[in-house]
Enzyme design. Sequence first.
Site, PDB file in Angstrom:
ATOM      1  N   CYS A 146       5.750   5.223 -12.735  1.00  0.00           N
ATOM      2  CA  CYS A 146       4.994   7.203 -12.271  1.00  0.00           C
ATOM      3  C   CYS A 146       5.473   7.864 -13.222  1.00  0.00           C
ATOM      4  O   CYS A 146       4.682   9.823 -13.303  1.00  0.00           O
ATOM      5  CB  CYS A 146       6.452   7.313 -11.169  1.00  0.00           C
ATOM      6  SG  CYS A 146       5.898   6.237 -10.370  1.00  0.00           S
TER       7      CYS A 146
ATOM      8  N   HIS B  59       7.436  14.223  -9.532  1.00  0.00           N
ATOM      9  CA  HIS B  59       6.843  13.867  -8.901  1.00  0.00           C
ATOM     10  C   HIS B  59       7.290  13.340  -7.692  1.00  0.00           C
ATOM     11  O   HIS B  59       8.150  13.163  -7.085  1.00  0.00           O
ATOM     12  CB  HIS B  59       7.499  12.177  -9.866  1.00  0.00           C
ATOM     13  CG  HIS B  59       7.061  10.371  -9.186  1.00  0.00           C
ATOM     14  ND1 HIS B  59       5.468  10.621  -8.783  1.00  0.00           N
ATOM     15  CD2 HIS B  59       7.669   9.575  -8.895  1.00  0.00           C
ATOM     16  CE1 HIS B  59       5.495   9.723  -8.789  1.00  0.00           C
ATOM     17  NE2 HIS B  59       6.585   8.660  -8.181  1.00  0.00           N
TER      18      HIS B  59
ATOM     19  N   ASN C 205       2.880   8.478  -2.245  1.00  0.00           N
ATOM     20  CA  ASN C 205       3.392   8.689  -4.103  1.00  0.00           C
ATOM     21  C   ASN C 205       2.359   7.475  -4.825  1.00  0.00           C
ATOM     22  O   ASN C 205       1.891   6.689  -4.849  1.00  0.00           O
ATOM     23  CB  ASN C 205       4.562   7.319  -3.970  1.00  0.00           C
ATOM     24  CG  ASN C 205       5.224   6.876  -5.126  1.00  0.00           C
ATOM     25  OD1 ASN C 205       4.310   7.292  -6.120  1.00  0.00           O
ATOM     26  ND2 ASN C 205       6.638   6.297  -5.436  1.00  0.00           N
TER      27      ASN C 205
HETATM   28  N1  COA Z   1       9.778   1.949   9.266  1.00  0.00           N
HETATM   29  C1  COA Z   1      10.651   1.324  10.048  1.00  0.00           C
HETATM   30  N2  COA Z   1      11.911   0.704   9.376  1.00  0.00           N
HETATM   31  C2  COA Z   1      11.448   0.848   8.305  1.00  0.00           C
HETATM   32  C3  COA Z   1      10.748   1.236   7.402  1.00  0.00           C
HETATM   33  C4  COA Z   1       8.975   1.452   7.801  1.00  0.00           C
HETATM   34  N3  COA Z   1       8.644   1.494   7.568  1.00  0.00           N
HETATM   35  N4  COA Z   1      11.262   0.622   6.233  1.00  0.00           N
HETATM   36  C5  COA Z   1      12.344   0.252   6.560  1.00  0.00           C
HETATM   37  N5  COA Z   1      12.363  -0.156   7.127  1.00  0.00           N
HETATM   38  C6  COA Z   1      13.389  -0.220   8.245  1.00  0.00           C
HETATM   39  C7  COA Z   1      14.754  -1.658   7.210  1.00  0.00           C
HETATM   40  O1  COA Z   1      13.784  -2.890   7.872  1.00  0.00           O
HETATM   41  C8  COA Z   1      16.015  -1.358   7.792  1.00  0.00           C
HETATM   42  O2  COA Z   1      16.602  -1.825   8.802  1.00  0.00           O
HETATM   43  P1  COA Z   1      17.476  -3.008   9.724  1.00  0.00           P
HETATM   44  O3  COA Z   1      18.484  -1.948   9.138  1.00  0.00           O
HETATM   45  O4  COA Z   1      17.374  -3.309  11.166  1.00  0.00           O
HETATM   46  O5  COA Z   1      17.665  -4.060   8.108  1.00  0.00           O
HETATM   47  C9  COA Z   1      15.881   0.031   7.555  1.00  0.00           C
HETATM   48  O6  COA Z   1      15.080   0.517   7.894  1.00  0.00           O
HETATM   49  C10 COA Z   1      16.942   1.744   6.446  1.00  0.00           C
HETATM   50  O7  COA Z   1      16.652   0.111   5.286  1.00  0.00           O
HETATM   51  P2  COA Z   1      16.537   1.212   3.756  1.00  0.00           P
HETATM   52  O8  COA Z   1      15.630   0.519   2.800  1.00  0.00           O
HETATM   53  O9  COA Z   1      17.995   0.952   4.116  1.00  0.00           O
HETATM   54  O10 COA Z   1      16.276   2.211   4.457  1.00  0.00           O
HETATM   55  P3  COA Z   1      16.285   3.957   3.761  1.00  0.00           P
HETATM   56  O11 COA Z   1      17.295   4.622   3.856  1.00  0.00           O
HETATM   57  O12 COA Z   1      16.969   3.305   2.079  1.00  0.00           O
HETATM   58  O13 COA Z   1      14.462   4.565   3.787  1.00  0.00           O
HETATM   59  C11 COA Z   1      13.656   4.153   1.793  1.00  0.00           C
HETATM   60  C12 COA Z   1      14.357   3.440   2.485  1.00  0.00           C
HETATM   61  C13 COA Z   1      12.461   3.108   0.783  1.00  0.00           C
HETATM   62  C14 COA Z   1      13.198   5.020   2.248  1.00  0.00           C
HETATM   63  C15 COA Z   1      14.670   4.951   0.495  1.00  0.00           C
HETATM   64  O14 COA Z   1      15.112   3.853   0.604  1.00  0.00           O
HETATM   65  C16 COA Z   1      13.418   5.491  -0.596  1.00  0.00           C
HETATM   66  O15 COA Z   1      13.374   6.628   0.129  1.00  0.00           O
HETATM   67  N6  COA Z   1      13.874   4.722  -1.256  1.00  0.00           N
HETATM   68  C17 COA Z   1      12.921   5.605  -2.439  1.00  0.00           C
HETATM   69  C18 COA Z   1      11.883   4.963  -3.015  1.00  0.00           C
HETATM   70  C19 COA Z   1      11.317   5.962  -3.810  1.00  0.00           C
HETATM   71  O16 COA Z   1      10.234   6.520  -4.134  1.00  0.00           O
HETATM   72  N7  COA Z   1      10.622   4.683  -4.839  1.00  0.00           N
HETATM   73  C20 COA Z   1       9.375   4.941  -5.726  1.00  0.00           C
HETATM   74  C21 COA Z   1       9.830   5.764  -6.949  1.00  0.00           C
HETATM   75  S1  COA Z   1       9.199   6.056  -8.434  1.00  0.00           S
END
Ligand code: COA
Length: 315
Positions: free
Chosen positions: A108, A242, A272
Amino acid sequence: MRIIGTGSAIPKMAVTNDMLSQFLDTSDEWIVPRTGIRTRHVITDEKLEDLGTLAASRALEMAGLRAEDIDFFLCSNVICEYATPSLSCIIASKLGITAPCIDINCACPGFLYAMDIAETYYKAGKARNVLIVCAEEPTKMCDWNDRSTCVLFGDGAAAAVLGPGENILGTRLHSQPAPDKIWETIPLNSTPYSQTCTSAVPLQMKGREVFKFAVNASTTEVEALLKELGMTKEQVSWYMVHQANIRIIDAIKQYLGEPEEKFPTNIHDHGNSSSASCLILLDECNRKGLFKEGDILVFSAFGAGLLSAAAVVRW
Ligand code: COA
């Protein structure tokens, strides 16, 4: 150097959160508050190299330059159909560029890595007019049954033409190698001497750890770079961050103690799109006439590697 032209090209297919929830256990109510994303543009019958070529021609047109005026061409790309030749060579052949072509894969922050390389070549007297294209199709990296990754990404290409000038005030590149945080493998062919042991694994991401890295790396690098340049946050007109996740951008805003209006965003429409993100945002803001001469733009990007980078540019 100085940014004298920008351009972008976005796939026509816009996929809404509701469209995703037709085949995935997800919802607009889950995605919007956690990511800020409402739609993402996904490649259908387009070719990534054509989007890159279109973005580049738009940037060249704005810069008032022709293909033969470019003496160095950098393309930032994580994945495309070709292992070889490089995507820069393919785009160069379509544009008629005969300058040296280099692809970089810095995930990225690729645009900022490319800008740093361009500036270094310029200062060494090896390039005057540099074309940077960021062309990405991360939707082809995801497992579309994995709701934790596929909802986050969109495709697109953007370009910048850099000409002579002293407007790139500083850049800072940073790495914190941790290949297990965001990764994907693609299989290579077996040989009589080695059976392929790398099976294809679609994009994997430890979302929460990446989130923490992004906020920490961005705020640390931006503050360190401004300090290095003897500048204060009051002098900053715009933060071009970003577009990975609105909550990451909000946290950066909060840690830096800077107001909402200095942070243009387009994540709601694009998701993204890896290294193309910052540059698509730059082009959209530029074409809307947001920047005035002398404005200070602070760029910050972060991603797989883990890599991050910051840059300060006078418009
Ligand atoms: N829709 C519904 N539920 C979802 C989901 C979606 N699209 N994606 C994940 N979940 C669920 C998971 O399965 C989990 O369920 P569970 O508790 O039953 O196991 C729950 O939501 C929580 O998952 P988690 O991964 O802990 O969520 P989070 O609050 O960390 O949010 C992201 C996930 C990806 C949005 C967050 O971690 C994030 O923004 N990370 C940065 C990612 C990023 O920007 N990366 C690129 C950088 S270049």
